[in-house]
Scaffold this motif. Sequence first.
Motif: not given
Length: 321
Positions: A15-18, A40-49, A187-189, A271-273
């Motif tokens: 469910d795409y939860a961090i 920020e880098k970790s979150l970016t990597a998770q979004i792309l993955h 965001i849709k996910n 995404l955070y912003a």
Amino acid sequence: MSTGSDVSTAVNSDDYAIEFSQAEWDAEVGGRMELPTGLEKSLTAQILHTYETRLFPSAESIEIKRAFIEKFATMLVTEFPDWEVDIHVFGSSVNGLGTSRSDVDICLTTEHRELENVFVLSRVLRKHGMRTYCVPRARVPIVKIWDPELRMAADINVNNTIALHNTRMLQTFVAADGRVRPFVMAIKNWTKSREINDAAFGGTLSSYAWAILAIHFLQTRQPPIVPVLHPPAKSLRADECAGVVDLSFDDDITGLREFGRANTESLGHLLYAFFRTYAYEFDYRHQVVSLRNGCYLDKAQKGWDSGRPAGIFCIEEPFST
């Protein structure tokens, strides 16, 4: 996973939860305007993955949608052999924001107005084994169908051609910058996993409204990531522009691709912003999200400062303002 700031994260791939403990979040992020670099880098990597492994539509899902559309076309020819009924696929299946699980959105165009009665179309589809549910009182009446053989869901409307222009507009935004597609799909996910993307039955924003909200956010970054596509329009009150539909917009994709180059914000930062904006900064009482203008309008400008609009979240429809 460990970030540069030693904040432990757990990623739920379903469910795409961090996830963070409240203490960790308060200590590391708190009321900051920006995320720490490591996070920020970790979150970016998770979004792309997530985008690359789970959200990008598979070849199999694309083929099932193609087979469904062919099957649906055969039903219409069988039932209405002498009628001219054109099938237009729109929405996430073709605008670049669909996943393997996305429904198919179909607009039928025909001079035979009888089909605009969703119950007529529903009866026809049931004859061919489709399961149907009519939503006749929606802003755009639809027939929701389920094909038990192909296990495919679809929403069908008749003669609502504005939806076709909406789709082309979103295609243009997606092509304008490489961040648009993974950002909007993340965001849709998120909204789908939390069941807040169903305007017809859930009383929440539609998937289309969430896409508009996300793209508008990218318009309002400094510097902006995507442009305003629509031509300048007169500022009219709702009672002055009732029924006015301007379908023109800039769809020169080649000329738009370099627009957002000056903005170097990462997906994690964006995404955070985005969540910070709509949790703490957006004025729900007075502001209107306007993709058409690339800014926030005041509800008073729209004549939406009284009655029901005064108390709800207002997102302007780009083509029916």
